[in-house]
Design a protein around this motif. Structure first.
Motif, PDB file in Angstrom:
ATOM      1  N   UNK A   1     -59.000 -54.623  56.116  1.00 11.97           N
ATOM      2  CA  UNK A   1     -58.715 -54.248  57.492  1.00 11.97           C
ATOM      3  C   UNK A   1     -57.316 -53.669  57.631  1.00 11.97           C
ATOM      4  N   UNK A   2     -56.350 -54.251  56.922  1.00 15.97           N
ATOM      5  CA  UNK A   2     -54.986 -53.714  56.994  1.00 15.97           C
ATOM      6  C   UNK A   2     -54.913 -52.342  56.337  1.00 15.97           C
ATOM      7  N   UNK A   3     -55.688 -52.118  55.278  1.00 15.48           N
ATOM      8  CA  UNK A   3     -55.700 -50.803  54.622  1.00 15.48           C
ATOM      9  C   UNK A   3     -56.168 -49.724  55.594  1.00 15.48           C
ATOM     10  N   UNK A   4     -57.216 -50.023  56.365  1.00 14.23           N
ATOM     11  CA  UNK A   4     -57.673 -49.047  57.357  1.00 14.23           C
ATOM     12  C   UNK A   4     -56.589 -48.807  58.399  1.00 14.23           C
ATOM     13  N   UNK A   5     -55.978 -49.862  58.889  1.00 10.54           N
ATOM     14  CA  UNK A   5     -54.915 -49.727  59.891  1.00 10.54           C
ATOM     15  C   UNK A   5     -53.765 -48.897  59.332  1.00 10.54           C
ATOM     16  N   UNK A   6     -53.405 -49.154  58.072  1.00  8.35           N
ATOM     17  CA  UNK A   6     -52.308 -48.417  57.437  1.00  8.35           C
ATOM     18  C   UNK A   6     -52.652 -46.933  57.287  1.00  8.35           C
ATOM     19  N   UNK A   7     -53.865 -46.634  56.891  1.00  9.07           N
ATOM     20  CA  UNK A   7     -54.238 -45.233  56.701  1.00  9.07           C
ATOM     21  C   UNK A   7     -54.290 -44.474  58.024  1.00  9.07           C
ATOM     22  N   UNK A   8     -54.715 -45.148  59.088  1.00  7.04           N
ATOM     23  CA  UNK A   8     -54.711 -44.504  60.400  1.00  7.04           C
ATOM     24  C   UNK A   8     -53.283 -44.144  60.798  1.00  7.04           C
ATOM     25  N   UNK A   9     -52.344 -45.065  60.574  1.00  5.52           N
ATOM     26  CA  UNK A   9     -50.939 -44.790  60.899  1.00  5.52           C
ATOM     27  C   UNK A   9     -50.412 -43.642  60.049  1.00  5.52           C
ATOM     28  N   UNK A  10     -50.725 -43.640  58.760  1.00  5.62           N
ATOM     29  CA  UNK A  10     -50.236 -42.588  57.875  1.00  5.62           C
ATOM     30  C   UNK A  10     -50.811 -41.225  58.254  1.00  5.62           C
ATOM     31  N   UNK A  11     -52.085 -41.200  58.628  1.00  3.20           N
ATOM     32  CA  UNK A  11     -52.688 -39.933  59.043  1.00  3.20           C
ATOM     33  C   UNK A  11     -52.015 -39.412  60.307  1.00  3.20           C
ATOM     34  N   UNK A  12     -51.770 -40.304  61.258  1.00  3.57           N
ATOM     35  CA  UNK A  12     -51.094 -39.882  62.480  1.00  3.57           C
ATOM     36  C   UNK A  12     -49.697 -39.346  62.173  1.00  3.57           C
ATOM     37  N   UNK A  13     -48.980 -40.012  61.301  1.00  2.00           N
ATOM     38  CA  UNK A  13     -47.644 -39.524  60.921  1.00  2.00           C
ATOM     39  C   UNK A  13     -47.734 -38.155  60.262  1.00  2.00           C
ATOM     40  N   UNK A  14     -48.737 -37.980  59.378  1.00  3.29           N
ATOM     41  CA  UNK A  14     -48.896 -36.689  58.713  1.00  3.29           C
ATOM     42  C   UNK A  14     -49.250 -35.574  59.677  1.00  3.29           C
ATOM     43  N   UNK A  15     -50.107 -35.870  60.655  1.00  2.00           N
ATOM     44  CA  UNK A  15     -50.466 -34.859  61.645  1.00  2.00           C
ATOM     45  C   UNK A  15     -49.259 -34.450  62.487  1.00  2.00           C
ATOM     46  N   UNK A  16     -48.433 -35.427  62.845  1.00  2.00           N
ATOM     47  CA  UNK A  16     -47.224 -35.106  63.610  1.00  2.00           C
ATOM     48  C   UNK A  16     -46.263 -34.254  62.785  1.00  2.00           C
ATOM     49  N   UNK A  17     -46.160 -34.567  61.480  1.00  2.00           N
ATOM     50  CA  UNK A  17     -45.237 -33.805  60.632  1.00  2.00           C
ATOM     51  C   UNK A  17     -45.694 -32.361  60.449  1.00  2.00           C
ATOM     52  N   UNK A  18     -46.989 -32.088  60.613  1.00  2.00           N
ATOM     53  CA  UNK A  18     -47.513 -30.735  60.401  1.00  2.00           C
ATOM     54  C   UNK A  18     -47.656 -29.931  61.687  1.00  2.00           C
ATOM     55  N   UNK A  19     -47.301 -30.510  62.811  1.00  2.00           N
ATOM     56  CA  UNK A  19     -47.496 -29.800  64.078  1.00  2.00           C
ATOM     57  C   UNK A  19     -46.732 -28.470  64.128  1.00  2.00           C
ATOM     58  N   UNK A  20     -45.526 -28.462  63.546  1.00  2.00           N
ATOM     59  CA  UNK A  20     -44.715 -27.237  63.603  1.00  2.00           C
ATOM     60  C   UNK A  20     -45.316 -26.109  62.777  1.00  2.00           C
ATOM     61  N   UNK A  21     -46.262 -26.407  61.903  1.00  2.00           N
ATOM     62  CA  UNK A  21     -46.851 -25.379  61.043  1.00  2.00           C
ATOM     63  C   UNK A  21     -48.187 -24.863  61.579  1.00  2.00           C
ATOM     64  N   UNK A  22     -48.617 -25.353  62.736  1.00  2.00           N
ATOM     65  CA  UNK A  22     -49.880 -24.884  63.311  1.00  2.00           C
ATOM     66  C   UNK A  22     -49.651 -23.502  63.930  1.00  2.00           C
ATOM     67  N   UNK A  23     -50.386 -22.463  63.508  1.00  2.00           N
ATOM     68  CA  UNK A  23     -50.180 -21.116  64.069  1.00  2.00           C
ATOM     69  C   UNK A  23     -50.504 -21.094  65.562  1.00  2.00           C
ATOM     70  N   UNK A  24     -49.640 -20.508  66.372  1.00  2.00           N
ATOM     71  CA  UNK A  24     -49.931 -20.447  67.816  1.00  2.00           C
ATOM     72  C   UNK A  24     -51.138 -19.574  68.133  1.00  2.00           C
ATOM     73  N   UNK A  25     -51.492 -18.675  67.225  1.00  2.00           N
ATOM     74  CA  UNK A  25     -52.642 -17.804  67.454  1.00  2.00           C
ATOM     75  C   UNK A  25     -53.913 -18.344  66.801  1.00  2.00           C
ATOM     76  N   UNK A  26     -53.940 -19.611  66.508  1.00  2.00           N
ATOM     77  CA  UNK A  26     -55.125 -20.192  65.846  1.00  2.00           C
ATOM     78  C   UNK A  26     -56.367 -20.030  66.708  1.00  2.00           C
ATOM     79  N   UNK A  27     -56.183 -20.055  68.048  1.00  2.00           N
ATOM     80  CA  UNK A  27     -57.345 -19.914  68.921  1.00  2.00           C
ATOM     81  C   UNK A  27     -58.078 -18.615  68.713  1.00  2.00           C
TER      82      UNK A  27
END
Length: 359
Positions: free
Chosen positions: A257-283
């Motif tokens: 259960x803690x492994x799942x909780x940890x991976x959810x936190x890590x994924x959220x951190x990774x998504x936040x770290x990549x926000x600046x690289x999302x192309x504004x014209x992706x739509x």
């Protein structure tokens, strides 16, 4: 066969609780495993294999006392501050039982006769066994009944109530099987008829323990299954993000259960770290409307390509995000994103467009 099946179920419940409760007291684990071992040792096939019915009974009774002590430990662990359970009472009981066994074992061929039935060592053995077991069961039953009364409706409270019934049945079993000299004296039962009846009462009590244990561990087992499935679902997404940002990985702990909780936190951190690289014209790369998990997966795929190319854009104020109030909802959302990231044709097309854009 029934004894072995019951023993296997008790052992399974004990091992399930051991996996569910990785830290903290393991008193219920000790109880279920001790009772399982006692049932296996006292089974008719085991007794026939050993060719002796007195030694298996001694081992079984010793394991039963260990199980009763585990119940007392469980009761005392619920008090604040926790009261430790002294070891000397059960050690003293074991020592007295062994001394009594050494006295009556050489006279095993006299079993069933009045002289053997009322031998001082036999009577002492029965009194020691019954007194310790009954005192432990009474203390456990009182505490368990109060706990069950204060629980909300559900499988856990049902399991607690079944365990209360199992404790009462076990008290009756101990009073009957623990004092054979008394019951053989006041009833017309023969010595050969007594043990099958005692074993049948014990099996009835064990069935109640098994049912109560299954009900109380059901929620924990379901949580483990859900956590394991959640880990498998988010692992592809987690691997990509940890590979891109190794610093988001948290210390490893061997807890599902803690492994799942940890991976959810890590994924959220990774998504936040990549926000600046999302192309504004992706739509513009999305030809058809897509659901939110697929769009999030497409943003991640494009962001990973742009990060490798060293391209980024100023961050804009983030819009309102969908709320995920529980870990189950958060895990389900990221599982959907992970599935789209791995299998969606839309995400694959966005990744190819991003690679063409930087190429």
């Amino acid at each position: 066969m029934i004894s072995y099946v019951s023993a296997a179920l008790l052992a399974l419940i004990g091992l399930t609780r051991l996996m569910t409760v990785r830290t903290g007291p393991k008193h219920l684990v000790t109880f279920f495993l001790s009772m399982a071992a006692g049932l296996a040792v006292s089974a008719e096939a085991t007794v026939r294999l050993l060719g002796d019915d007195l030694l298996p009974r001694l081992v079984t009774n010793a394991l039963q006392l260990l199980a009763m002590r585990a119940l007392v430990q469980l009761v005392r662990s619920t008090r604040s501050p926790e009261k430790p359970t002294a070891l000397w009472p059960i050690v003293l009981c074991w020592a007295l039982m062994v001394l009594c066994y050494l006295d009556f074992a050489p006279h095993r061929f006299e079993a069933g006769t009045p002289g053997f039935q009322w031998r001082w060592s036999i009577v002492t053995y029965q009194i020691v066994l019954t007194t310790y077991a009954i005192s432990c069961l009474v203390m456990f039953t009182r505490t368990l009944a109060r706990s069950a009364a204060g629980r909300p409706r559900g499988t856990f409270r049902t399991g607690l109530r079944i365990l209360v019934c199992a404790a009462f049945a076990t008290i009756g079993w101990v009073l009957f099987s623990g004092l054979p000299s008394l019951w053989l004296e006041i009833t017309d039962l023969a010595d050969l008829d007594f043990m099958p009846r005692a074993r049948l009462l014990g099996l009835c009590a064990m069935v109640l323990w098994v049912l109560g244990g299954l009900f109380t561990t059901w929620d924990g087992a379901l949580r483990l299954v859900r956590a394991w499935r959640g880990i498998r679902a988010v692992t592809p997404l987690w691997k990509e993000l940890v590979a891109a940002h190794p610093q988001i990985a948290l210390p490893v702990r061997h807890d599902i259960e803690f492994t799942l909780y940890r991976r959810v936190i890590e994924i959220r951190d990774g998504l936040l770290a990549l926000r600046a690289h999302v192309p504004p014209h992706l739509g513009d790369w999305l030809r058809t409307p897509v659901d939110e998990p697929t769009r999030a997966a497409a943003e991640l795929a494009a962001a990973l390509v742009m990060r490798e190319a060293g391209r980024s854009w100023p961050l804009h104020p983030a819009g309102p995000e969908e709320a995920h109030p529980s870990m189950r909802d958060e895990s389900a959302w990221l599982s959907a994103v992970s599935s789209a990231f791995t299998h969606s044709l839309v995400v694959r097309e966005v990744r190819e467009r991003a690679m063409a854009d930087v190429g």
